[in-house]
Design a protein around this motif. Structure first.
Motif, PDB file in Angstrom:
ATOM      1  N   LEU A  12       0.854  -1.184   0.000  1.00 34.60           N
ATOM      2  CA  LEU A  12       0.000   0.000   0.000  1.00 34.60           C
ATOM      3  C   LEU A  12       0.889   1.232   0.000  1.00 34.60           C
ATOM      4  CD1 LEU A  12      -3.146   0.440   2.288  1.00 34.60           C
ATOM      5  CD2 LEU A  12      -1.818   2.345   1.405  1.00 34.60           C
ATOM      6  N   MET A  13       0.726   2.057  -1.025  1.00 33.89           N
ATOM      7  CA  MET A  13       1.535   3.265  -1.185  1.00 33.89           C
ATOM      8  C   MET A  13       0.661   4.497  -0.957  1.00 33.89           C
ATOM      9  SD  MET A  13       3.858   2.284  -4.542  1.00 33.89           S
ATOM     10  CE  MET A  13       2.566   1.450  -5.472  1.00 33.89           C
ATOM     11  N   VAL A  14       1.024   5.305   0.037  1.00 41.04           N
ATOM     12  CA  VAL A  14       0.296   6.530   0.345  1.00 41.04           C
ATOM     13  C   VAL A  14       1.088   7.719  -0.173  1.00 41.04           C
ATOM     14  CG1 VAL A  14      -0.752   7.937   2.158  1.00 41.04           C
ATOM     15  CG2 VAL A  14      -0.645   5.438   2.426  1.00 41.04           C
ATOM     16  N   GLU A  18       4.358  -7.389 -10.226  1.00 39.72           N
ATOM     17  CA  GLU A  18       3.454  -8.360 -10.833  1.00 39.72           C
ATOM     18  C   GLU A  18       2.799  -9.225  -9.757  1.00 39.72           C
ATOM     19  OE1 GLU A  18       5.818  -9.255 -15.018  1.00 39.72           O
ATOM     20  OE2 GLU A  18       6.263 -10.477 -13.253  1.00 39.72           O
ATOM     21  N   ALA A  19       1.501  -9.459  -9.925  1.00 38.57           N
ATOM     22  CA  ALA A  19       0.770 -10.440  -9.123  1.00 38.57           C
ATOM     23  C   ALA A  19       0.783 -10.145  -7.625  1.00 38.57           C
ATOM     24  CB  ALA A  19       1.302 -11.851  -9.382  1.00 38.57           C
ATOM     25  N   ILE A  20       1.010  -8.883  -7.262  1.00 36.01           N
ATOM     26  CA  ILE A  20       0.963  -8.485  -5.855  1.00 36.01           C
ATOM     27  C   ILE A  20      -0.134  -7.439  -5.705  1.00 36.01           C
ATOM     28  CG2 ILE A  20       2.191  -7.320  -3.982  1.00 36.01           C
ATOM     29  CD1 ILE A  20       4.739  -8.575  -4.953  1.00 36.01           C
ATOM     30  N   PRO A  21      -1.177  -7.723  -4.928  1.00 35.47           N
ATOM     31  CA  PRO A  21      -2.233  -6.728  -4.723  1.00 35.47           C
ATOM     32  C   PRO A  21      -1.637  -5.403  -4.245  1.00 35.47           C
ATOM     33  CG  PRO A  21      -2.889  -8.848  -3.805  1.00 35.47           C
ATOM     34  CD  PRO A  21      -1.442  -8.983  -4.195  1.00 35.47           C
ATOM     35  N   THR A  22      -2.030  -4.327  -4.916  1.00 32.92           N
ATOM     36  CA  THR A  22      -1.420  -3.027  -4.683  1.00 32.92           C
ATOM     37  C   THR A  22      -2.504  -1.972  -4.541  1.00 32.92           C
ATOM     38  OG1 THR A  22       0.544  -3.642  -5.963  1.00 32.92           O
ATOM     39  CG2 THR A  22       0.141  -1.289  -5.651  1.00 32.92           C
ATOM     40  N   MET A  23      -2.345  -1.122  -3.545  1.00 34.39           N
ATOM     41  CA  MET A  23      -3.245   0.014  -3.385  1.00 34.39           C
ATOM     42  C   MET A  23      -2.429   1.294  -3.386  1.00 34.39           C
ATOM     43  SD  MET A  23      -6.114   0.792  -0.457  1.00 34.39           S
ATOM     44  CE  MET A  23      -7.341   2.083  -0.760  1.00 34.39           C
ATOM     45  N   MET A  24      -2.967   2.320  -4.041  1.00 33.95           N
ATOM     46  CA  MET A  24      -2.361   3.637  -4.007  1.00 33.95           C
ATOM     47  C   MET A  24      -3.395   4.630  -3.505  1.00 33.95           C
ATOM     48  SD  MET A  24      -0.387   5.827  -7.006  1.00 33.95           S
ATOM     49  CE  MET A  24       0.748   4.485  -7.375  1.00 33.95           C
ATOM     50  N   ILE A  25      -2.975   5.446  -2.538  1.00 29.37           N
ATOM     51  CA  ILE A  25      -3.816   6.519  -2.016  1.00 29.37           C
ATOM     52  C   ILE A  25      -3.227   7.842  -2.479  1.00 29.37           C
ATOM     53  CG2 ILE A  25      -4.623   7.675   0.069  1.00 29.37           C
ATOM     54  CD1 ILE A  25      -4.671   4.926   1.428  1.00 29.37           C
ATOM     55  N   ASN A  70       0.809  -3.231 -13.751  1.00 30.68           N
ATOM     56  CA  ASN A  70       0.256  -4.468 -14.311  1.00 30.68           C
ATOM     57  C   ASN A  70       0.106  -5.514 -13.213  1.00 30.68           C
ATOM     58  OD1 ASN A  70       0.274  -3.641 -17.189  1.00 30.68           O
ATOM     59  ND2 ASN A  70       2.489  -3.549 -16.852  1.00 30.68           N
ATOM     60  N   THR A  71      -0.701  -5.178 -12.230  1.00 37.37           N
ATOM     61  CA  THR A  71      -0.886  -6.027 -11.063  1.00 37.37           C
ATOM     62  C   THR A  71      -2.279  -5.754 -10.517  1.00 37.37           C
ATOM     63  OG1 THR A  71       0.233  -6.745  -9.018  1.00 37.37           O
ATOM     64  CG2 THR A  71      -0.013  -4.371  -9.350  1.00 37.37           C
ATOM     65  N   PRO A  72      -2.872  -6.652  -9.752  1.00 34.16           N
ATOM     66  CA  PRO A  72      -4.168  -6.337  -9.139  1.00 34.16           C
ATOM     67  C   PRO A  72      -4.048  -5.057  -8.313  1.00 34.16           C
ATOM     68  CG  PRO A  72      -3.654  -8.665  -8.881  1.00 34.16           C
ATOM     69  CD  PRO A  72      -2.422  -8.025  -9.432  1.00 34.16           C
ATOM     70  N   SER A 119      -8.701  -7.667   2.696  1.00 34.67           N
ATOM     71  CA  SER A 119      -9.208  -8.245   1.448  1.00 34.67           C
ATOM     72  C   SER A 119      -8.095  -8.910   0.635  1.00 34.67           C
ATOM     73  CB  SER A 119      -9.865  -7.144   0.601  1.00 34.67           C
ATOM     74  OG  SER A 119     -10.961  -6.556   1.269  1.00 34.67           O
ATOM     75  N   ALA A 120      -6.931  -8.256   0.568  1.00 31.37           N
ATOM     76  CA  ALA A 120      -5.815  -8.825  -0.182  1.00 31.37           C
ATOM     77  C   ALA A 120      -5.361 -10.150   0.422  1.00 31.37           C
ATOM     78  CB  ALA A 120      -4.660  -7.825  -0.235  1.00 31.37           C
ATOM     79  N   LEU A 121      -5.309 -10.212   1.736  1.00 32.95           N
ATOM     80  CA  LEU A 121      -4.871 -11.435   2.404  1.00 32.95           C
ATOM     81  C   LEU A 121      -5.908 -12.540   2.259  1.00 32.95           C
ATOM     82  CD1 LEU A 121      -3.300  -9.802   5.566  1.00 32.95           C
ATOM     83  CD2 LEU A 121      -2.059 -11.002   3.754  1.00 32.95           C
ATOM     84  N   GLU A 122      -7.168 -12.198   2.309  1.00 33.09           N
ATOM     85  CA  GLU A 122      -8.227 -13.192   2.118  1.00 33.09           C
ATOM     86  C   GLU A 122      -8.181 -13.752   0.702  1.00 33.09           C
ATOM     87  OE1 GLU A 122     -11.836 -11.225   3.155  1.00 33.09           O
ATOM     88  OE2 GLU A 122     -11.609 -11.614   5.325  1.00 33.09           O
ATOM     89  N   ALA A 123      -7.934 -12.889  -0.262  1.00 34.57           N
ATOM     90  CA  ALA A 123      -7.871 -13.331  -1.670  1.00 34.57           C
ATOM     91  C   ALA A 123      -6.687 -14.234  -1.904  1.00 34.57           C
ATOM     92  CB  ALA A 123      -7.809 -12.120  -2.596  1.00 34.57           C
TER      93      ALA A 123
END
Length: 305
Positions: A134-136, A236-243, A264-266, A299-303
């Protein structure tokens, strides 16, 4: 919202023999762990405790550490900000986390703020043990094109000086006009003035081992750090969030948005309405934003299970 203090001081070894200092918030485990990386030339005591406590209250272990060369962590020269080394250090913090009985080693996630967000994102491109990042308000550009010639000439002058036995040349990250030689992080504008005020506030509050200086050679390290390209090509293939703070004057929202779109990642995007770079975690809406961050990690960990 006030949180109780639940952390203890721990020491983390890096591959090149340095010791990093961290606050460890321990949860009943084995549980997931959040590794938190602070902003440029900052220290762990600077306004991240509420976010760390929010993750901890949600059941996460948390490691909030001082980057090499700043705060309570070892590293010479002091306050030489070296993002390539910092990226490697993140993996050593991950290594440390995997040794803790309360941590599930398959559920370690990265969180970073500003410059630390770029460092965390790049670390996730290589360390595939990371379950999410997660990048803020990430900071992506460091040496302005019209400043390069002057900065690079000064870098070589400082190198010659050090070879003659002199101490590294140091400067404040931002002067009283909000400026710096490289022209990065909103230098000369409202963002630079905000950053200058942040550094002066840290001095006034007496944060342990904080220094309102960086080595000039920091700019050599920054010139070679290309997080936009690395994230686009290798995350790649690592759930990523940007705020992205809507009113960011330090890291342009349009640049942050462009980097997000290149990934190019979730991925998940959150625009922090009415927030600036240095206010994104504070004030009205901060509790809701922390809940949004917790929700992403859950959510990322559950997925991934």
């Amino acid at each position: 919202m006030d949180f109780p203090q639940h952390h203890k001081l721990v020491k983390i070894k890096t591959i090149d023999g340095l010791t990093l200092e961290a606050w460890f918030y321990e949860s009943e485990g084995p549980a997931a762990a959040v590794i938190m990386t602070h902003g440029f030339n900052c220290v762990k005591e600077m306004s991240l405790d509420e976010t760390a406590e929010a993750f901890h209250c949600a059941g996460f272990n948390v490691l909030l550490y001082d980057s090499r060369g700043v705060g309570g962590s070892e590293g010479l020269p002091r306050n030489q900000i070296d993002p390539a080394k910092m990226v490697e250090d993140v993996s050593d913090v991950v290594n440390f986390a995997t040794t803790l009985p309360s941590v599930d080693p398959s559920r370690i996630v990265l969180w970073g703020l500003s410059f630390g967000a770029a460092v965390s994102g790049v670390a996730a491109t290589i360390d595939t043990r990371v379950a999410a990042v997660l990048m803020v308000c990430p900071l992506f550009t460091f040496i302005r094109a019209d400043r390069r010639a002057t900065v690079f000439a000064q870098l070589m002058k400082d190198r010659r000086s050090q070879l003659r036995g002199n101490e590294p040349f140091t400067i404040p990250p931002f002067n009283s006009k909000g400026e710096n030689p490289a022209g990065f992080a909103g230098a000369g504008g409202p963002g630079g003035h905000e950053a200058y005020a942040l550094m002066k506030t840290a001095v006034a509050r007496g944060h342990p081992n904080f220094r309102d200086r960086i080595t000039f050679q920091t700019y050599h390290k920054l010139a070679l750090f290309r997080p936009k390209e690395l994230l686009k090509d290798m995350l790649e293939a690592i759930p990523t969030m940007m705020i992205i703070p809507e009113l960011d004057e330090v890291s342009p929202p349009a640049e942050q948005q462009a980097v997000f779109e290149s990934l190019n990642t979730p991925k998940r995007l959150h625009i922090a309405a009415g927030k600036g770079h240095l206010s994104v975690l504070d004030g009205e809406g901060s509790a809701a934003l922390r809940a949004t961050m917790v929700d992403f990690f859950v959510s990322a960990l559950e997925a991934g299970n």
